[in-house]
Design an enzyme around this catalytic site. Structure first.
Site, mmCIF file in Angstrom:
data_model
loop_
_atom_site.group_PDB
_atom_site.id
_atom_site.type_symbol
_atom_site.label_atom_id
_atom_site.label_comp_id
_atom_site.label_asym_id
_atom_site.label_seq_id
_atom_site.Cartn_x
_atom_site.Cartn_y
_atom_site.Cartn_z
ATOM 1 N N THR A 1 5.807 24.188 -40.526
ATOM 2 C CA THR A 1 4.720 25.163 -40.571
ATOM 3 C C THR A 1 4.109 25.381 -39.187
ATOM 4 O OG1 THR A 1 2.431 25.402 -41.342
ATOM 5 C CG2 THR A 1 3.290 23.188 -41.311
ATOM 6 N N ASP A 2 3.529 26.575 -38.988
ATOM 7 C CA ASP A 2 2.823 26.851 -37.727
ATOM 8 C C ASP A 2 1.576 25.978 -37.577
ATOM 9 O OD1 ASP A 2 1.160 28.042 -39.636
ATOM 10 O OD2 ASP A 2 1.137 30.014 -38.693
ATOM 11 N N GLU A 3 1.127 25.366 -38.678
ATOM 12 C CA GLU A 3 -0.119 24.583 -38.624
ATOM 13 C C GLU A 3 0.010 23.345 -37.739
ATOM 14 O OE1 GLU A 3 -2.347 24.184 -42.208
ATOM 15 O OE2 GLU A 3 -1.422 25.954 -43.112
ATOM 16 N N TYR B 1 -2.650 17.335 -43.782
ATOM 17 C CA TYR B 1 -1.399 18.042 -44.121
ATOM 18 C C TYR B 1 -0.592 18.335 -42.859
ATOM 19 C CZ TYR B 1 1.544 22.197 -44.873
ATOM 20 O OH TYR B 1 2.584 23.095 -44.859
ATOM 21 N N LYS C 1 3.099 17.014 -41.431
ATOM 22 C CA LYS C 1 4.215 17.925 -41.134
ATOM 23 C C LYS C 1 4.653 17.728 -39.673
ATOM 24 C CE LYS C 1 5.891 20.619 -43.404
ATOM 25 N NZ LYS C 1 7.004 20.547 -44.403
HETATM 26 P P1 NAD Z 1 5.094 24.111 -52.895
HETATM 27 O O1 NAD Z 1 3.937 23.170 -52.921
HETATM 28 O O2 NAD Z 1 5.037 25.368 -53.690
HETATM 29 O O3 NAD Z 1 6.434 23.352 -53.320
HETATM 30 C C1 NAD Z 1 6.760 22.055 -52.886
HETATM 31 C C2 NAD Z 1 7.888 21.550 -53.766
HETATM 32 O O4 NAD Z 1 8.260 20.241 -53.299
HETATM 33 C C3 NAD Z 1 7.502 21.411 -55.242
HETATM 34 O O5 NAD Z 1 8.523 21.951 -56.054
HETATM 35 C C4 NAD Z 1 7.382 19.906 -55.439
HETATM 36 O O6 NAD Z 1 7.678 19.498 -56.755
HETATM 37 C C5 NAD Z 1 8.409 19.398 -54.431
HETATM 38 N N1 NAD Z 1 8.154 18.011 -54.003
HETATM 39 C C6 NAD Z 1 6.966 17.478 -53.608
HETATM 40 N N2 NAD Z 1 7.127 16.183 -53.304
HETATM 41 C C7 NAD Z 1 8.438 15.895 -53.494
HETATM 42 C C8 NAD Z 1 9.214 14.717 -53.335
HETATM 43 N N3 NAD Z 1 8.680 13.568 -52.930
HETATM 44 N N4 NAD Z 1 10.535 14.781 -53.628
HETATM 45 C C9 NAD Z 1 11.097 15.930 -54.049
HETATM 46 N N5 NAD Z 1 10.409 17.072 -54.235
HETATM 47 C C10 NAD Z 1 9.089 17.052 -53.946
HETATM 48 O O7 NAD Z 1 5.301 24.433 -51.345
HETATM 49 P P2 NAD Z 1 5.824 25.757 -50.603
HETATM 50 O O8 NAD Z 1 4.657 26.625 -50.347
HETATM 51 O O9 NAD Z 1 6.996 26.278 -51.335
HETATM 52 O O10 NAD Z 1 6.262 25.133 -49.209
HETATM 53 C C11 NAD Z 1 7.606 24.684 -48.999
HETATM 54 C C12 NAD Z 1 7.731 24.196 -47.562
HETATM 55 O O11 NAD Z 1 7.374 25.260 -46.654
HETATM 56 C C13 NAD Z 1 6.782 23.041 -47.237
HETATM 57 O O12 NAD Z 1 7.464 22.108 -46.457
HETATM 58 C C14 NAD Z 1 5.652 23.682 -46.443
HETATM 59 O O13 NAD Z 1 5.111 22.773 -45.515
HETATM 60 C C15 NAD Z 1 6.388 24.814 -45.749
HETATM 61 N N6 NAD Z 1 5.560 25.988 -45.410
HETATM 62 C C16 NAD Z 1 4.800 26.629 -46.360
HETATM 63 C C17 NAD Z 1 4.091 27.772 -46.012
HETATM 64 C C18 NAD Z 1 3.256 28.530 -47.043
HETATM 65 O O14 NAD Z 1 2.552 29.488 -46.668
HETATM 66 N N7 NAD Z 1 3.319 28.190 -48.323
HETATM 67 C C19 NAD Z 1 4.117 28.262 -44.706
HETATM 68 C C20 NAD Z 1 4.916 27.596 -43.763
HETATM 69 C C21 NAD Z 1 5.639 26.473 -44.130
#
Ligand code: NAD
Length: 325
Positions: free
Chosen positions: A127-129, A151, A155
């Protein structure tokens, strides 16, 4: 190609899996996908319903910290795309333990299993964060990591482990750092789905502080195409920013959502600011552009489509809303 998608039942991971299996990425018609997901509160098999039963698709419920499970599953794949994470900043502020366990320890165990099994490539979705807050301009990939929330700190820790596994052992691991995503199937605790579903139910929406925090919004489809490009054309050990959507203050975004749903500002309830709330994030994504990346979804069109999706898919979110009420 055999792809292991960890965290593939979440918002972004499931979009990636649907795209991969439903033919959005040319040249991967013979792909097989195994989703490994713990199904935390954020994981939802309903997100994968459009691909359930398709040839080449397998779902496994499991945890990326489970070394025994990883030793069985990882050798069966050619590449790994890791979405598995605890992702909600507010939850990390009230309890960071699960964030450290999954985001840091889980990533390390996944990298170790990939190394053991001689996996061709790992793409780690970050993430950009991790860069912290920026007043003006945009971060390039070589900026120092200055995360401010538990968080983003976890990351950043996972990103540095990826770097170390490349530098120390030569593992082909690539990291992506994306801005804020929006799209269908996003869990209700995040701003856009929360505001849309509240407004659909005639409930007020909580706006943090003065509402002047700035975020760059990108459609989840553009994010996933960026990830796929990094998998196909990126280089081992490299980091790629993904952005280029639309910069908006939270106030501006709130105004757009109210206008789309025909509601007035009186539906907004000011709430105390999030602790340590970063003012602005912005990434320079010219490195990914050089590989051919360009965001495609216009924000206005994308937002209208997402609002429609929540209007039309109440069977998906009503049970979640009841659970979070
Ligand atoms: P989300 O919270 O919707 O989904 C996370 C998934 O990971 C869930 O299905 C959960 O069950 C699974 N999970 C959690 N812990 C686990 C473990 N120990 N083992 C296996 N599975 C596990 O998140 P998202 O928004 O889909 O984000 C996905 C990735 O993208 C993350 O790594 C996040 O940091 C990154 N990200 C998200 C955004 C955003 O705007 N949502 C932006 C940039 C990066």
């Amino acid at each position: 190609m055999r792809v292991l998608v960890t965290g593939g039942a979440g918002f972004i991971g499931s979009h990636y899996v649907r795209s991969l299996l439903l033919g959005s990425y040319p040249g991967h018609e013979d792909v097989s996908v195994t989703v490994l997901d713990k199904l935390t509160y954020a994981g939802n098999l309903g997100n994968l319903a459009p691909v359930t039963g398709r040839p080449g698709y397998t779902f496994l419920r499991g945890d990326i910290t489970d070394t025994r499970l990883l030793a069985e599953v990882v050798p069966q794949c050619d590449v790994i795309v890791n979405f598995a994470a605890e992702t909600h900043v507010d939850r990390s502020i009230t309890g960071a333990g699960d964030f450290v366990t999954t985001n840091v320890l889980g990533t390390q165990r996944l990298l170790e299993a990939a190394l053991e099994a001689d996996v061709r490539t790992v793409v780690h979705v970050s993430t950009d964060e991790v860069y912290g807050s920026i007043g003006e301009g945009s971060w390039a990939e070589d900026e120092p990591l200055l995360p401010n929330s538990p968080y983003s700190a976890t990351k950043a820790g996972s990103d540095l482990l990826c770097r170390a596994y490349h530098q120390t052992y030569g593992l082909d691991v690539r990291v992506t750092r994306c801005s804020n995503n929006y799209g269908p199937y996003q869990y209700l605790e995040k701003m856009i789905p929360r505001f849309v579903t509240n407004l659909l139910d005639g409930e007020r929406v909580p706006l943090y502080g003065d509402g002047l925090n700035v975020r760059d919004w990108l459609h989840v489809d553009d994010h996933c195409r960026g990830i796929q490009l990094v998998l196909e054309k990126g280089s081992p050990g490299e980091v790629y920013n993904i952005g280029g959507g639309t910069e908006l203050t939270n106030r501006e975004l709130t105004g757009l959502l109210l206008a789309t749903l025909g509601k007035a500002w009186e539906m907004v309830e000011g709430v105390p600011d999030r602790l340590g709330h970063d003012l602005r994030y912005s990434v320079d994504w010219s490195k990914l552009r050089a590989l051919g990346y360009e965001p495609r979804v216009d924000f206005g069109d994308g937002l209208a489509e997402v609002v429609r999706w929540y209007q039309d898919n109440q069977h998906w979110w009503r049970p979640l809303k009841q659970r979070t009420a």
